[in-house]
Design a protein around this motif. Structure first.
Motif, PDB file in Angstrom:
ATOM      1  N   LYS A   5       3.138  23.385 118.612  1.00 19.73           N
ATOM      2  CA  LYS A   5       3.910  24.233 117.702  1.00 19.73           C
ATOM      3  C   LYS A   5       5.076  24.851 118.462  1.00 19.73           C
ATOM      4  N   GLU A   6       6.253  24.441 118.071  1.00 23.41           N
ATOM      5  CA  GLU A   6       7.463  24.921 118.733  1.00 23.41           C
ATOM      6  C   GLU A   6       8.342  25.655 117.728  1.00 23.41           C
ATOM      7  N   GLU A   7       9.207  26.495 118.262  1.00 22.52           N
ATOM      8  CA  GLU A   7      10.218  27.096 117.405  1.00 22.52           C
ATOM      9  C   GLU A   7      11.156  25.991 116.920  1.00 22.52           C
ATOM     10  N   PRO A   8      11.454  25.943 115.632  1.00 21.23           N
ATOM     11  CA  PRO A   8      12.340  24.877 115.136  1.00 21.23           C
ATOM     12  C   PRO A   8      13.760  25.030 115.670  1.00 21.23           C
ATOM     13  N   VAL A   9      14.350  23.912 116.050  1.00 14.03           N
ATOM     14  CA  VAL A   9      15.731  23.889 116.529  1.00 14.03           C
ATOM     15  C   VAL A   9      16.472  22.769 115.803  1.00 14.03           C
ATOM     16  N   TYR A  10      17.793  22.942 115.681  1.00  7.41           N
ATOM     17  CA  TYR A  10      18.603  22.011 114.904  1.00  7.41           C
ATOM     18  C   TYR A  10      19.934  21.812 115.629  1.00  7.41           C
ATOM     19  N   PHE A  11      20.332  20.543 115.787  1.00  7.36           N
ATOM     20  CA  PHE A  11      21.555  20.248 116.534  1.00  7.36           C
ATOM     21  C   PHE A  11      22.432  19.250 115.787  1.00  7.36           C
ATOM     22  N   LEU A  12      23.754  19.428 115.961  1.00  5.58           N
ATOM     23  CA  LEU A  12      24.750  18.471 115.504  1.00  5.58           C
ATOM     24  C   LEU A  12      25.275  17.770 116.751  1.00  5.58           C
ATOM     25  N   PHE A  13      25.235  16.437 116.751  1.00  2.00           N
ATOM     26  CA  PHE A  13      25.571  15.649 117.934  1.00  2.00           C
ATOM     27  C   PHE A  13      26.620  14.605 117.570  1.00  2.00           C
ATOM     28  N   TYR A  14      27.592  14.435 118.453  1.00  2.00           N
ATOM     29  CA  TYR A  14      28.590  13.366 118.305  1.00  2.00           C
ATOM     30  C   TYR A  14      28.083  12.178 119.114  1.00  2.00           C
ATOM     31  N   LYS A  15      27.425  11.249 118.437  1.00  2.00           N
ATOM     32  CA  LYS A  15      26.865  10.098 119.137  1.00  2.00           C
ATOM     33  C   LYS A  15      27.966   9.133 119.568  1.00  2.00           C
ATOM     34  N   PRO A  16      27.985   8.775 120.839  1.00  2.92           N
ATOM     35  CA  PRO A  16      28.946   7.754 121.278  1.00  2.92           C
ATOM     36  C   PRO A  16      28.456   6.358 120.880  1.00  2.92           C
ATOM     37  N   THR A  17      29.351   5.377 120.929  1.00  5.55           N
ATOM     38  CA  THR A  17      28.915   3.992 120.785  1.00  5.55           C
ATOM     39  C   THR A  17      28.115   3.604 122.023  1.00  5.55           C
ATOM     40  N   GLY A  18      27.275   2.588 121.881  1.00  6.18           N
ATOM     41  CA  GLY A  18      26.485   2.130 123.014  1.00  6.18           C
ATOM     42  C   GLY A  18      25.306   3.012 123.345  1.00  6.18           C
ATOM     43  N   LEU A  63      28.637  11.569 113.693  1.00  6.29           N
ATOM     44  CA  LEU A  63      27.803  12.743 113.493  1.00  6.29           C
ATOM     45  C   LEU A  63      26.342  12.370 113.258  1.00  6.29           C
ATOM     46  N   LEU A  64      25.483  12.957 114.059  1.00  8.74           N
ATOM     47  CA  LEU A  64      24.044  12.742 113.955  1.00  8.74           C
ATOM     48  C   LEU A  64      23.350  14.087 114.110  1.00  8.74           C
ATOM     49  N   LEU A  65      22.329  14.325 113.306  1.00 12.62           N
ATOM     50  CA  LEU A  65      21.552  15.555 113.405  1.00 12.62           C
ATOM     51  C   LEU A  65      20.248  15.278 114.142  1.00 12.62           C
ATOM     52  N   LEU A  66      19.826  16.240 114.963  1.00 13.59           N
ATOM     53  CA  LEU A  66      18.549  16.149 115.661  1.00 13.59           C
ATOM     54  C   LEU A  66      17.781  17.450 115.475  1.00 13.59           C
ATOM     55  N   THR A  67      16.467  17.360 115.470  1.00 13.97           N
ATOM     56  CA  THR A  67      15.623  18.533 115.263  1.00 13.97           C
ATOM     57  C   THR A  67      14.224  18.266 115.782  1.00 13.97           C
ATOM     58  N   ARG A  91      26.199  20.695 119.474  1.00 13.32           N
ATOM     59  CA  ARG A  91      26.118  22.140 119.288  1.00 13.32           C
ATOM     60  C   ARG A  91      24.925  22.455 118.391  1.00 13.32           C
ATOM     61  N   PRO A  92      24.339  23.641 118.530  1.00 16.46           N
ATOM     62  CA  PRO A  92      23.265  24.038 117.602  1.00 16.46           C
ATOM     63  C   PRO A  92      23.832  24.265 116.202  1.00 16.46           C
ATOM     64  N   LEU A  93      23.059  23.934 115.199  1.00 19.58           N
ATOM     65  CA  LEU A  93      23.441  24.285 113.835  1.00 19.58           C
ATOM     66  C   LEU A  93      23.220  25.773 113.629  1.00 19.58           C
ATOM     67  N   LEU A  94      24.111  26.396 112.894  1.00 17.90           N
ATOM     68  CA  LEU A  94      23.927  27.794 112.536  1.00 17.90           C
ATOM     69  C   LEU A  94      22.829  27.907 111.474  1.00 17.90           C
ATOM     70  N   LYS A  95      22.198  29.057 111.427  1.00 14.60           N
ATOM     71  CA  LYS A  95      21.140  29.260 110.440  1.00 14.60           C
ATOM     72  C   LYS A  95      21.668  29.051 109.024  1.00 14.60           C
ATOM     73  N   LYS A  96      22.887  29.521 108.768  1.00 11.63           N
ATOM     74  CA  LYS A  96      23.460  29.356 107.425  1.00 11.63           C
ATOM     75  C   LYS A  96      23.718  27.889 107.115  1.00 11.63           C
ATOM     76  N   GLU A  97      23.991  27.079 108.132  1.00 10.07           N
ATOM     77  CA  GLU A  97      24.196  25.649 107.917  1.00 10.07           C
ATOM     78  C   GLU A  97      22.877  24.958 107.572  1.00 10.07           C
ATOM     79  N   VAL A  98      21.815  25.347 108.277  1.00 14.43           N
ATOM     80  CA  VAL A  98      20.489  24.799 107.980  1.00 14.43           C
ATOM     81  C   VAL A  98      20.094  25.145 106.548  1.00 14.43           C
ATOM     82  N   ASN A  99      20.272  26.392 106.176  1.00 15.76           N
ATOM     83  CA  ASN A  99      19.922  26.828 104.818  1.00 15.76           C
ATOM     84  C   ASN A  99      20.772  26.121 103.763  1.00 15.76           C
TER      85      ASN A  99
END
Length: 240
Positions: free
Chosen positions: A57-70, A108-112, A223-231
């Motif tokens: 059980k972890e604190e939830p985290v949310y990220f926006l990532f610019y995935k490169p090619t390859g 753009l890719l999201l990770l969590t 970068r981390p997603l802001l709470k308002k972005e997650v909501n």
């Protein structure tokens, strides 16, 4: 205190609905005791096991990532190719990508680590728009783009209606830049759609996911997603 099925979902084990099925099927234990009631609540101090394997059980985290090619949209690769989580060495949580981008596709890719959030966004009924920019060989005309907008058949199934427009073209090189907005997430969908109408993709980038955009980010940055972005992401899907 949180409901047991929510804790299991947040751990990335299953969606909340599937977690409920696990509980009623007698596959879940709390502090060593079998639990089959869906109303059960647990705290962070409780030990939860699914099929006798403890969940973390972890604190939830949310990220926006610019995935490169390859780079592989995965947390590991048996061929030792770069994977998206290689770019998050300082993040202690066990994060994973929401959906995927192909090896040769950037953007753009999201990770969590929030399994319920991930399952929610990936469910087809929520129809979250994703905007792609493709460089193609050839110059599509209005009739070609109309095919994409109405839907084309790939892998034996017609795609949902999309938005498509020509952004730029080079007559001498016979190439064009096409914007395509879709809400599905089928395997290599954008490439297959454009290939189906006769315009193979040279480069592909996802520029936006719902209201989220890359902005001035560079490949490999996050970068981390802001709470308002997650909501807001959750609200968008719940409004469907």
């Amino acid at each position: 205190m949180e409901r047991l099925q929510k804790v299991i979902a947040h751990a990335g084990i299953a969606s909340r609905r599937d977690a409920e099925k696990m509980i009623t099927a007698g596959r879940v234990k709390v502090n060593g005791q079998l639990v089959t009631e869906l109303g059960t609540k647990v705290s962070n101090d409780d030990r939860v096991e699914v099929d006798d394997v403890p969940i973390y059980k972890e604190e939830p985290v949310y990220f926006l990532f610019y995935k490169p090619t390859g780079v592989i949209t995965a947390v590991s690769d048996d061929r030792h190719r770069p994977v998206v989580t290689d770019y998050f060495p300082e993040v202690e949580q066990r994060i994973y990508p929401i959906g995927r981008l192909d090896y040769n596709t950037s953007g753009l890719l999201l990770l969590t680590n929030d399994g319920e959030f991930a399952n929610h966004l990936m469910h087809p009924r929520y129809e979250i728009n994703k905007r792609y920019i493709a460089k193609v060989n050839g110059i599509p005309n209005k009739s070609d783009l109309a095919q994409l907008q109405k839907g084309v058949v790939i892998d034996g199934k017609k795609t949902a209606r999309a938005k498509a427009r020509l952004l730029d073209h080079n007559v001498k090189k016979q190439t064009a830049i096409v914007e395509l907005i879709i809400h599905e997430g089928r395997n290599r969908q954008v490439r297959k759609m454009l290939e189906t109408i006769g315009y193979p993709v040279d480069k592909l980038k996802r520029e936006a996911y719902a209201f989220l955009e890359l902005g001035n980010m560079q490949p490999g940055e996050w970068r981390p997603l802001l709470k308002k972005e997650v909501n807001r992401l959750l609200n968008i899907s719940q409004d469907k």
